[in-house]
Design an enzyme around this catalytic site. Structure first.
Site, PDB file in Angstrom:
ATOM      1  N   THR A  35      17.350   3.405  -8.996  1.00 54.84           N
ATOM      2  CA  THR A  35      18.643   2.967  -8.464  1.00 54.84           C
ATOM      3  C   THR A  35      18.467   2.018  -7.284  1.00 54.84           C
ATOM      4  O   THR A  35      19.394   1.286  -6.945  1.00 54.84           O
ATOM      5  CB  THR A  35      19.476   4.175  -7.976  1.00 54.84           C
ATOM      6  OG1 THR A  35      18.631   4.968  -7.141  1.00 54.84           O
ATOM      7  CG2 THR A  35      19.980   5.014  -9.123  1.00 54.84           C
ATOM      8  N   SER A  67     -11.550   5.071   5.710  1.00 55.50           N
ATOM      9  CA  SER A  67     -10.786   6.160   5.099  1.00 55.50           C
ATOM     10  C   SER A  67     -11.735   7.253   4.640  1.00 55.50           C
ATOM     11  O   SER A  67     -12.741   6.976   3.978  1.00 55.50           O
ATOM     12  CB  SER A  67      -9.985   5.656   3.894  1.00 55.50           C
ATOM     13  OG  SER A  67      -9.424   6.774   3.226  1.00 55.50           O
ATOM     14  N   GLY A 131       2.384   9.230  -7.912  1.00 56.61           N
ATOM     15  CA  GLY A 131       3.822   8.998  -7.812  1.00 56.61           C
ATOM     16  C   GLY A 131       4.436   9.683  -6.604  1.00 56.61           C
ATOM     17  O   GLY A 131       5.655   9.840  -6.519  1.00 56.61           O
ATOM     18  N   ASP A 179      10.648   4.612  -0.651  1.00 56.98           N
ATOM     19  CA  ASP A 179       9.440   5.368  -0.303  1.00 56.98           C
ATOM     20  C   ASP A 179       9.155   5.321   1.194  1.00 56.98           C
ATOM     21  O   ASP A 179       8.909   6.342   1.831  1.00 56.98           O
ATOM     22  CB  ASP A 179       8.226   4.805  -1.055  1.00 56.98           C
ATOM     23  CG  ASP A 179       8.392   4.887  -2.559  1.00 56.98           C
ATOM     24  OD1 ASP A 179       9.350   5.544  -3.015  1.00 56.98           O
ATOM     25  OD2 ASP A 179       7.564   4.292  -3.276  1.00 56.98           O
TER      26      ASP A 179
HETATM   27  P1  ADP Z   1       1.142   6.197  -4.942  1.00 55.85           P
HETATM   28  O1  ADP Z   1       1.824   5.489  -3.819  1.00 55.85           O
HETATM   29  O2  ADP Z   1       2.089   6.697  -5.969  1.00 55.85           O
HETATM   30  O3  ADP Z   1       0.210   7.277  -4.493  1.00 55.85           O
HETATM   31  P2  ADP Z   1      -0.015   3.594  -5.299  1.00 55.85           P
HETATM   32  O4  ADP Z   1      -0.801   2.984  -6.391  1.00 55.85           O
HETATM   33  O5  ADP Z   1       1.234   2.939  -4.859  1.00 55.85           O
HETATM   34  O6  ADP Z   1       0.240   5.121  -5.708  1.00 55.85           O
HETATM   35  O7  ADP Z   1      -0.929   3.706  -4.001  1.00 55.85           O
HETATM   36  C1  ADP Z   1      -2.223   4.276  -4.078  1.00 55.85           C
HETATM   37  C2  ADP Z   1      -3.204   3.388  -3.340  1.00 55.85           C
HETATM   38  O8  ADP Z   1      -2.950   3.472  -1.916  1.00 55.85           O
HETATM   39  C3  ADP Z   1      -4.644   3.864  -3.493  1.00 55.85           C
HETATM   40  O9  ADP Z   1      -5.222   3.324  -4.649  1.00 55.85           O
HETATM   41  C4  ADP Z   1      -5.276   3.283  -2.225  1.00 55.85           C
HETATM   42  O10 ADP Z   1      -5.568   1.913  -2.369  1.00 55.85           O
HETATM   43  C5  ADP Z   1      -4.155   3.428  -1.197  1.00 55.85           C
HETATM   44  N1  ADP Z   1      -4.284   4.694  -0.467  1.00 55.85           N
HETATM   45  C6  ADP Z   1      -3.408   5.725  -0.465  1.00 55.85           C
HETATM   46  N2  ADP Z   1      -3.850   6.735   0.338  1.00 55.85           N
HETATM   47  C7  ADP Z   1      -5.035   6.338   0.849  1.00 55.85           C
HETATM   48  C8  ADP Z   1      -6.010   6.935   1.716  1.00 55.85           C
HETATM   49  N3  ADP Z   1      -5.845   8.156   2.217  1.00 55.85           N
HETATM   50  N4  ADP Z   1      -7.108   6.210   2.011  1.00 55.85           N
HETATM   51  C9  ADP Z   1      -7.288   4.974   1.501  1.00 55.85           C
HETATM   52  N5  ADP Z   1      -6.426   4.381   0.670  1.00 55.85           N
HETATM   53  C10 ADP Z   1      -5.314   5.032   0.330  1.00 55.85           C
HETATM   54 MG    MG Z   2       2.952   3.706  -3.992  1.00 59.50          MG
END
Ligand code: ADP
Ligand code: MG
Length: 390
Positions: A35, A67, A131, A179
């Site tokens: 939405t 990270s 997600g 988000d």
């Molecule tokens: P979602 O937001 O649904 O979890 P996305 O594909 O939008 O999936 O985001 C995931 C990406 O965000 C990961 O592949 C990474 O690149 C980044 N990311 C998320 N959390 C971390 C973290 N704790 N450390 C490093 N990168 C992260």
């Molecule tokens: Mg995401």
């Protein structure tokens, strides 16, 4: 995961204690899916799982990133060279998220000077790619850390906008505003009603524990390649339908006028897309009313209706999500639905607190019987939005 552990890891990496540790949560959307690019409503809440960022300022224009969740060592970028046309790629691609936040801060022309750089260490228990918006959690935690450290005055809504800008313009993902807003603005024990036109927010009491309820988050652990192309296609289809109906956005089509509007659309696919968006907005309004009235259980059937709409009219579900929802319902859930963009990711089920083991067990068994990977199931209660930990 404690702030002390994150701070200790920072000290081992960079040789001195961080100036602070900040956290921002992942999110689940209770109702109101697809939405946000139709100027409509959504009702997310923050998860107890969160991303922590330990950070210190620098004076030499460098950004150092690490990270705990990605095996890539410490990455070093120059502030002056942050360029959305050339973001970090490959296994270091995760650096786009925090680097994008710094870029967005600089680009916004906020009173940031002298923004001399930063050392960051990230650690998270939000599963990535499930997600649950680990990307927004990372962006918002980084944005909060940097704005706090440098004394940049921003509201929570502006913080969310900066984080979203990082994802849209620097990472290159065309996500909506839900988000980052949920991660930045949600409060414990509440769902966040967000009107994505004008961004008005209301905190709606949603105390599941007090009502003897639990929310199960069922991570199917699948991500289908379809997601990106299908998202763009759905978005375009909605915008075309709104134009065909002479409306600024599908949000402007009242629920009461839906049938008349559908009769004016020639394309059956477009009719289904419009029906999802308009009925989904209506479901957000109804769920919100039920939460306000303390009638939490009665929201269940609206969640299930929302799932059917996403599955049949919007066509963004997948067999694993459908199985999770159907099994949770058969095992006694008040309602269940896929949550997030679709084609994988997570489902949400509203259940009695004492039904947790039965519903989790039934879903796990059904996945095993169908030959799917075991799902990851956790119980969630609406948690706090982004904040400083120490
Ligand atoms: P979602 O937001 O649904 O979890 P996305 O594909 O939008 O999936 O985001 C995931 C990406 O965000 C990961 O592949 C990474 O690149 C980044 N990311 C998320 N959390 C971390 C973290 N704790 N450390 C490093 N990168 C992260
Ligand atoms: Mg995401």
């Amino acid at each position: 995961m404690t702030a002390t552990r994150t701070a200790d890891a920072f000290r081992r990496l960079y040789g001195s204690a961080p100036e602070g540790v900040w956290a921002a949560p992942g999110r689940v959307n209770l109702i109101g899916e697809h939405t946000d690019y139709n100027d409509g409503f959504c009702l997310p809440f923050a998860l107890p799982q969160r991303t922590q960022v330990a950070a210190s300022r620098r004076t030499d224009g460098m950004l150092r990133l690490h990270s705990a969740d990605v095996p890539s060592g410490v990455l070093t970028l120059r502030l002056a060279e942050l360029d959305p046309a050339r973001p970090p790629q490959g296994p270091d691609g995760w650096a786009r998220y925090p680097a994008g936040v710094l870029w967005a801060l600089l680009d916004a022309g906020l009173p940031v000077s002298p923004l001399g750089g930063a050392d960051l260490h990230v650690s998270s228990d939000v599963p990535a790619g499930a997600g649950l918006s680990s990307s927004a959690a990372l962006e918002v935690a980084t944005a909060l850390a940097l704005t706090d450290l440098y004394g940049i005055p921003v509201t929570r809504t502006e913080l969310a906008a900066l984080a979203r800008r990082a994802e849209n313009a620097y990472v290159g993902v065309p996500c909506g505003v839900m988000d980052q807003t949920a991660s930045a603005c949600a409060t414990a024990g509440h769902a966040l009603h967000l009107d994505t036109r004008g961004l008005a927010q209301q905190h709606i009491p949603f105390d599941c524990a007090a009502a003897g309820l639990r929310l199960l988050v069922i991570d199917t652990r699948v991500k289908h390649d379809l997601a990106d192309g299908a998202y763009a296609e759905r978005r375009a289809s909605c915008h075309e339908a709104a134009a065909a109906l002479g409306l600024p956005a599908l949000r402007d089509l009242p629920y009461a006028d839906l049938d008349a509007a559908l009769a004016r659309l020639g394309d059956p696919v477009q009719r289904r897309r419009v029906r999802h968006v308009v009925t989904e907005n209506e479901r957000v309004v109804r769920v919100e009313e039920l939460l306000r009235a303390g009638r939490l259980r009665e929201a269940g059937p609206l969640l299930t209706e929302g799932h059917a709409s996403l599955r049949d009219d919007y066509e963004v579900s997948c067999p694993e999500l459908d199985l999770a929802v159907a099994t949770a319902e058969a095992a006694g859930a008040y309602g269940a639905r896929m949550t997030g963009g679709g084609f994988g990711g997570s489902a949400l089920a509203l259940i009695d607190a004492d039904a947790e083991a039965a519903v989790s067990g039934a879903v796990t068994q059904a996945f095993a019987r169908a030959g799917h990977r075991p799902p990851r199931i956790t119980a969630a209660a609406p948690a706090a939005g982004a904040h400083r930990l120490e």
